[in-house]
Motif scaffolding. Sequence first.
Motif, PDB file in Angstrom:
ATOM      1  N   LEU A 101       0.816  -1.216   0.000  1.00 39.66           N
ATOM      2  CA  LEU A 101       0.000   0.000   0.000  1.00 39.66           C
ATOM      3  C   LEU A 101       0.851   1.267   0.000  1.00 39.66           C
ATOM      4  CD1 LEU A 101      -3.008  -0.941   2.353  1.00 39.66           C
ATOM      5  CD2 LEU A 101      -2.985  -0.765  -0.132  1.00 39.66           C
ATOM      6  N   ASP A 102       1.981   1.255  -0.712  1.00 41.64           N
ATOM      7  CA  ASP A 102       2.742   2.498  -0.822  1.00 41.64           C
ATOM      8  C   ASP A 102       1.978   3.543  -1.620  1.00 41.64           C
ATOM      9  OD1 ASP A 102       3.122   1.188  -3.283  1.00 41.64           O
ATOM     10  OD2 ASP A 102       5.132   1.978  -3.547  1.00 41.64           O
ATOM     11  N   SER A 103       1.001   3.110  -2.409  1.00 41.16           N
ATOM     12  CA  SER A 103       0.140   4.070  -3.110  1.00 41.16           C
ATOM     13  C   SER A 103      -0.760   4.822  -2.136  1.00 41.16           C
ATOM     14  CB  SER A 103      -0.724   3.351  -4.149  1.00 41.16           C
ATOM     15  OG  SER A 103      -1.508   2.338  -3.534  1.00 41.16           O
ATOM     16  N   LEU A 104      -0.999   4.247  -0.968  1.00 40.09           N
ATOM     17  CA  LEU A 104      -1.793   4.880   0.091  1.00 40.09           C
ATOM     18  C   LEU A 104      -0.896   5.647   1.054  1.00 40.09           C
ATOM     19  CD1 LEU A 104      -4.635   5.110   1.554  1.00 40.09           C
ATOM     20  CD2 LEU A 104      -3.931   3.089   2.854  1.00 40.09           C
ATOM     21  N   TYR A 105       0.183   4.985   1.506  1.00 46.81           N
ATOM     22  CA  TYR A 105       1.015   5.538   2.570  1.00 46.81           C
ATOM     23  C   TYR A 105       2.169   6.388   2.068  1.00 46.81           C
ATOM     24  CZ  TYR A 105      -1.412   2.284   5.669  1.00 46.81           C
ATOM     25  OH  TYR A 105      -2.373   1.614   6.393  1.00 46.81           O
ATOM     26  N   GLY A 106       2.481   6.330   0.759  1.00 44.60           N
ATOM     27  CA  GLY A 106       3.643   7.043   0.271  1.00 44.60           C
ATOM     28  C   GLY A 106       4.883   6.566   1.000  1.00 44.60           C
ATOM     29  N   GLY A 107       5.746   7.493   1.355  1.00 46.36           N
ATOM     30  CA  GLY A 107       6.952   7.166   2.107  1.00 46.36           C
ATOM     31  C   GLY A 107       6.761   7.168   3.598  1.00 46.36           C
ATOM     32  N   GLU A 138      -5.611  23.760  -6.138  1.00 49.65           N
ATOM     33  CA  GLU A 138      -5.939  23.463  -7.534  1.00 49.65           C
ATOM     34  C   GLU A 138      -6.722  22.162  -7.670  1.00 49.65           C
ATOM     35  OE1 GLU A 138      -2.078  23.517  -9.390  1.00 49.65           O
ATOM     36  OE2 GLU A 138      -2.329  25.620  -9.970  1.00 49.65           O
ATOM     37  N   ASN A 139      -7.188  21.615  -6.546  1.00 46.72           N
ATOM     38  CA  ASN A 139      -7.971  20.366  -6.496  1.00 46.72           C
ATOM     39  C   ASN A 139      -7.153  19.132  -6.886  1.00 46.72           C
ATOM     40  OD1 ASN A 139     -10.490  21.114  -5.453  1.00 46.72           O
ATOM     41  ND2 ASN A 139     -11.141  21.916  -7.442  1.00 46.72           N
ATOM     42  N   VAL A 140      -5.824  19.226  -6.801  1.00 50.02           N
ATOM     43  CA  VAL A 140      -4.974  18.053  -7.002  1.00 50.02           C
ATOM     44  C   VAL A 140      -4.965  17.248  -5.710  1.00 50.02           C
ATOM     45  CG1 VAL A 140      -2.637  17.227  -7.481  1.00 50.02           C
ATOM     46  CG2 VAL A 140      -3.551  19.217  -8.715  1.00 50.02           C
ATOM     47  N   ALA A 141      -5.263  15.956  -5.804  1.00 49.07           N
ATOM     48  CA  ALA A 141      -5.337  15.112  -4.611  1.00 49.07           C
ATOM     49  C   ALA A 141      -3.954  14.909  -3.998  1.00 49.07           C
ATOM     50  CB  ALA A 141      -5.951  13.763  -4.969  1.00 49.07           C
ATOM     51  N   LEU A 142      -3.875  15.022  -2.684  1.00 48.37           N
ATOM     52  CA  LEU A 142      -2.631  14.802  -1.953  1.00 48.37           C
ATOM     53  C   LEU A 142      -2.614  13.356  -1.472  1.00 48.37           C
ATOM     54  CD1 LEU A 142      -2.604  18.126   0.107  1.00 48.37           C
ATOM     55  CD2 LEU A 142      -1.542  17.663  -2.116  1.00 48.37           C
ATOM     56  N   ILE A 143      -2.172  12.476  -2.334  1.00 51.13           N
ATOM     57  CA  ILE A 143      -2.165  11.042  -2.048  1.00 51.13           C
ATOM     58  C   ILE A 143      -0.869  10.425  -2.581  1.00 51.13           C
ATOM     59  CG2 ILE A 143      -4.663  10.732  -1.943  1.00 51.13           C
ATOM     60  CD1 ILE A 143      -4.669   9.872  -4.835  1.00 51.13           C
ATOM     61  N   GLY A 144      -0.593   9.182  -2.189  1.00 48.90           N
ATOM     62  CA  GLY A 144       0.655   8.536  -2.540  1.00 48.90           C
ATOM     63  C   GLY A 144       0.812   8.237  -4.012  1.00 48.90           C
ATOM     64  N   ASP A 145      -0.280   8.070  -4.745  1.00 41.98           N
ATOM     65  CA  ASP A 145      -0.231   7.802  -6.184  1.00 41.98           C
ATOM     66  C   ASP A 145      -1.412   8.498  -6.827  1.00 41.98           C
ATOM     67  OD1 ASP A 145      -0.443   6.719  -8.811  1.00 41.98           O
ATOM     68  OD2 ASP A 145       0.689   4.959  -8.185  1.00 41.98           O
ATOM     69  N   ARG A 146      -1.132   9.511  -7.621  1.00 41.14           N
ATOM     70  CA  ARG A 146      -2.203  10.332  -8.194  1.00 41.14           C
ATOM     71  C   ARG A 146      -3.111   9.552  -9.127  1.00 41.14           C
ATOM     72  NH1 ARG A 146      -0.001  15.562  -7.751  1.00 41.14           N
ATOM     73  NH2 ARG A 146       0.595  15.715  -5.560  1.00 41.14           N
ATOM     74  N   ARG A 147      -2.658   8.402  -9.612  1.00 40.87           N
ATOM     75  CA  ARG A 147      -3.536   7.605 -10.478  1.00 40.87           C
ATOM     76  C   ARG A 147      -4.792   7.161  -9.732  1.00 40.87           C
ATOM     77  NH1 ARG A 147       0.204   2.868 -12.299  1.00 40.87           N
ATOM     78  NH2 ARG A 147       0.732   3.068 -10.085  1.00 40.87           N
ATOM     79  N   ASN A 148      -4.721   7.129  -8.397  1.00 38.98           N
ATOM     80  CA  ASN A 148      -5.897   6.751  -7.612  1.00 38.98           C
ATOM     81  C   ASN A 148      -6.925   7.867  -7.538  1.00 38.98           C
ATOM     82  OD1 ASN A 148      -5.001   4.203  -7.202  1.00 38.98           O
ATOM     83  ND2 ASN A 148      -4.571   4.425  -5.026  1.00 38.98           N
ATOM     84  N   ASP A 149      -6.744   8.885  -8.353  1.00 39.59           N
ATOM     85  CA  ASP A 149      -7.757   9.937  -8.483  1.00 39.59           C
ATOM     86  C   ASP A 149      -8.286  10.011  -9.909  1.00 39.59           C
ATOM     87  OD1 ASP A 149      -9.346  12.068  -7.486  1.00 39.59           O
ATOM     88  OD2 ASP A 149      -7.877  13.570  -8.139  1.00 39.59           O
ATOM     89  N   GLU A 150      -7.973   9.010 -10.752  1.00 40.27           N
ATOM     90  CA  GLU A 150      -8.306   9.148 -12.163  1.00 40.27           C
ATOM     91  C   GLU A 150      -9.787   8.940 -12.457  1.00 40.27           C
ATOM     92  OE1 GLU A 150      -5.612   6.400 -13.989  1.00 40.27           O
ATOM     93  OE2 GLU A 150      -7.134   4.855 -14.175  1.00 40.27           O
ATOM     94  N   ASN A 151     -10.543   8.360 -11.544  1.00 36.21           N
ATOM     95  CA  ASN A 151     -12.004   8.364 -11.661  1.00 36.21           C
ATOM     96  C   ASN A 151     -12.599   8.394 -10.268  1.00 36.21           C
ATOM     97  OD1 ASN A 151     -12.695   5.494 -10.794  1.00 36.21           O
ATOM     98  ND2 ASN A 151     -11.378   5.029 -12.549  1.00 36.21           N
TER      99      ASN A 151
END
Length: 440
Positions: A101-107, A138-151
């Motif tokens: 879950l590094d896409s969730l937790y980042g570093g 700018e409504n950019v999601a602050l998450i570990g992997d921005r692809r998890n905001d693609e829909n």
Amino acid sequence: MGPVPLDHLARHGAGPDPPPGHFGVLVPGLEPCKAGVPDVDALVKTMLSRKGIDQSVTIPAGFTYLGQFIDHDITFDPTSFGARARRPRRTANRRTPRLDLDSLYGGGPALQPYLYEKDTPRLLLGKGAPLDLPRNHENVALIGDRRNDENAIISQLHLLFARFHNRIADDLGSFERARRRVLRHYHWIVLNEYLPMVLGDSWKGPREHFRPKGEPFIPVEFSGAAFRFGHSMVRPSYGIRALPLDPDQPGLPAVPLFPPLVPNLQGFRALEEIRRIDWERFFKLADRGPQTASKIDTRLPGPLFELPFDDEPALARRTLLRGIKFGLPSGQTLAHALGKPALDEKALRLGDVPEPMRERLTRSTPLWYWILCEAEKGGGEQLGPLGALIVGEVLTGLIETDPTSFVNRDPEWEPGNLGGTPGTFSMASLVRYAQGGEPF
């Protein structure tokens, strides 16, 4: 589980790089598929003529996006679509090849503190209603992997996992302890719900071919073909609100996944109430079952042939051409190498492909298309023998080779410390617990 437009990634990035991973091959030394660009174009044309969906009977729609979530957890190749072919081992994987879950937790809080509430073990959530991912001005999601905001479906699924972590963190008071507990339940779902759902009886182990020495890697047969079966499970629109209890009351209209209709579920923007999901429409949370995914087959919904990509709008063509660039073996070659049944011309659905392309494709079929064909031959409710072997071996292998997984640290562990029925846990349980209830 579609790719993100590269120009979007260039503008918005994907966060600091996680520890480096790499790609590799499941079966070394196999001859690449002989299909060329004209063959791919002929195959895409015949797929386009069959566009549409055939609805599954058994797979709830939420598992389409759980598969996308899993994919974003373990693979990210930002190589430009127009770049020259590369050897898999020389292609960087910007996600760790672990189900961590590094896409969730980042570093983690120390390296990426902006993903977390200050001085707490909790992940940062958005403010206001409806509850959303945290976003900048700018409504950019602050998450570990921005692809998890693609829909809007995958972004709200990411939000569910964040809320699941936060509730556990509130109980334990420690980020690392909470993360370990979340990962145990995540691994349990992958092994005991997701894989049985999409593999059925096609593969139950044991693992024989994916045996990485040392650090694991992601085989390109998996990332470039087999695990892209989820494209065919996508529906063009979804019912996102709970159905009325009164059978005489008309249902709410479905919301399209892509424009031009409004509202739609396209991502990279703040969540409005009109696009908020009731999860009982995606996982079995109520007596009335959820809507189902599309079957796993060679039919793709029309919008996947008209994606907003400047370089290539047809997802099928993008996927097939990437397979050529990675030098993937044909379905025939890999099936023979792994002892799986061959498919005949009828099963390959090549009747509308003109000669001489039909003859070449019958002898050397791109692996992704082969995976879809063998699933379709079996009814489309699960992967066929070759696809199931690749997906089953890689996902179980990533967990079984992880020294921190419960499979290795505590093989007798079962869910039960969150309430609910001991020894059981599912995506429906995660949804209920994340939203403040008790698991089933």
